[in-house]
Design a protein around this motif. Structure first.
Motif, PDB file in Angstrom:
ATOM      1  N   ASN A  11      61.615  94.094 -10.852  1.00 41.95           N
ATOM      2  CA  ASN A  11      60.220  94.436 -11.144  1.00 41.95           C
ATOM      3  C   ASN A  11      60.116  95.308 -12.391  1.00 41.95           C
ATOM      4  OD1 ASN A  11      59.406  93.016  -8.897  1.00 41.95           O
ATOM      5  ND2 ASN A  11      59.219  94.826  -7.606  1.00 41.95           N
ATOM      6  N   ALA A  29      47.214  98.739 -14.861  1.00 44.62           N
ATOM      7  CA  ALA A  29      48.083  98.409 -13.731  1.00 44.62           C
ATOM      8  C   ALA A  29      47.635  97.084 -13.116  1.00 44.62           C
ATOM      9  CB  ALA A  29      48.058  99.533 -12.700  1.00 44.62           C
ATOM     10  N   LYS A  33      49.905  93.847 -12.506  1.00 45.41           N
ATOM     11  CA  LYS A  33      50.029  93.237 -11.168  1.00 45.41           C
ATOM     12  C   LYS A  33      49.665  91.753 -11.230  1.00 45.41           C
ATOM     13  CE  LYS A  33      48.984  93.968  -6.296  1.00 45.41           C
ATOM     14  NZ  LYS A  33      49.849  92.907  -5.923  1.00 45.41           N
ATOM     15  N   LYS A  34      48.615  91.415 -11.969  1.00 48.34           N
ATOM     16  CA  LYS A  34      48.210  90.013 -12.125  1.00 48.34           C
ATOM     17  C   LYS A  34      49.326  89.208 -12.795  1.00 48.34           C
ATOM     18  CE  LYS A  34      44.709  87.084 -14.226  1.00 48.34           C
ATOM     19  NZ  LYS A  34      43.597  86.997 -15.150  1.00 48.34           N
ATOM     20  N   LEU A  36      52.536  89.846 -12.706  1.00 46.53           N
ATOM     21  CA  LEU A  36      53.609  89.676 -11.720  1.00 46.53           C
ATOM     22  C   LEU A  36      53.261  88.556 -10.736  1.00 46.53           C
ATOM     23  CD1 LEU A  36      54.422  93.436 -11.023  1.00 46.53           C
ATOM     24  CD2 LEU A  36      55.866  91.796 -12.236  1.00 46.53           C
ATOM     25  N   GLU A  37      52.010  88.530 -10.288  1.00 44.93           N
ATOM     26  CA  GLU A  37      51.580  87.484  -9.358  1.00 44.93           C
ATOM     27  C   GLU A  37      51.668  86.107  -9.997  1.00 44.93           C
ATOM     28  OE1 GLU A  37      47.701  88.942  -8.303  1.00 44.93           O
ATOM     29  OE2 GLU A  37      48.528  90.327  -6.794  1.00 44.93           O
ATOM     30  N   SER A  42      56.099  89.088  -5.812  1.00 44.73           N
ATOM     31  CA  SER A  42      55.274  89.828  -4.867  1.00 44.73           C
ATOM     32  C   SER A  42      55.632  91.318  -4.942  1.00 44.73           C
ATOM     33  CB  SER A  42      55.522  89.311  -3.441  1.00 44.73           C
ATOM     34  OG  SER A  42      54.778  90.068  -2.531  1.00 44.73           O
ATOM     35  N   ASN A  44      53.586  95.347  -4.350  1.00 45.92           N
ATOM     36  CA  ASN A  44      52.324  96.019  -4.025  1.00 45.92           C
ATOM     37  C   ASN A  44      51.919  96.949  -5.171  1.00 45.92           C
ATOM     38  OD1 ASN A  44      53.420  98.651  -3.621  1.00 45.92           O
ATOM     39  ND2 ASN A  44      54.032  98.081  -1.531  1.00 45.92           N
ATOM     40  N   THR A  45      50.656  97.288  -5.176  1.00 44.31           N
ATOM     41  CA  THR A  45      50.085  98.092  -6.258  1.00 44.31           C
ATOM     42  C   THR A  45      50.755  99.447  -6.369  1.00 44.31           C
ATOM     43  OG1 THR A  45      47.985  96.949  -5.921  1.00 44.31           O
ATOM     44  CG2 THR A  45      47.899  98.983  -7.181  1.00 44.31           C
ATOM     45  N   VAL A  48      53.821  99.207  -8.447  1.00 45.07           N
ATOM     46  CA  VAL A  48      53.501  99.074  -9.870  1.00 45.07           C
ATOM     47  C   VAL A  48      53.232 100.457 -10.461  1.00 45.07           C
ATOM     48  CG1 VAL A  48      51.846  98.167 -11.553  1.00 45.07           C
ATOM     49  CG2 VAL A  48      52.627  96.715  -9.663  1.00 45.07           C
TER      50      VAL A  48
END
Length: 140
Positions: A11, A29, A33-34, A36-37, A42, A44-45, A48
């Motif tokens: 990550n 952030a 996160k977007k 990474l998706e 996967s 979680n916020t 991040v």
């Protein structure tokens, strides 16, 4: 207490690569996160934000306050934290970030110290306005 050693996770590498690839702009952030998706990673916020905080503490990235919201945005700081030595210019229309790393910064830093007895710290500072392209196409 023994100091924790920093280690590299998948990550962390993906986030850092994304910030490096987009070093001429800032990322929130939520943007990260977007991303990474979209890469089907996967996370979680909270993770991040934790990774972003670590990268900031290590002077790898810079955290700015976004004038368009109450959220923070992040930018890759360059090799060895080079971006912490100068101010940045951010276009309020397109979001482009430019480095103000010319000789003017040395003159400004010296003037502020000599005339105002104040040591300028540039980390996390942005000057906002319009880039040349946006200014040409703007009604401002």
């Amino acid at each position: 207490m023994k100091e924790r050693k920093s280690y590299t996770t998948k990550n962390r590498l993906v986030i850092l690569d994304y910030l490096k690839e987009n070093c001429s702009t800032t990322m929130s952030a939520a943007d990260i996160k977007k991303h990474l998706e979209e890469k089907e990673i996967s996370v979680n916020t909270t993770t991040v934000y934790r990774l972003l905080d670590k990268l900031c503490a290590e002077n790898v990235i810079i955290k700015y306050s976004d004038i368009n919201s109450d959220k923070a945005v992040y930018q890759y700081a360059g090799e060895k934290g080079h971006c912490r030595e100068h101010l940045h210019l951010k276009c309020i229309k397109c979001g482009k970030v430019m480095h103000l790393d010319c000789g003017f910064m040395d003159e400004l830093r010296e003037h502020i110290m000599e005339e105002h007895h104040f040591q300028l710290q540039c980390s996390g500072d942005l000057l906002h306005g319009l880039c040349e392209e946006c200014a040409k196409n703007s009604d401002f």
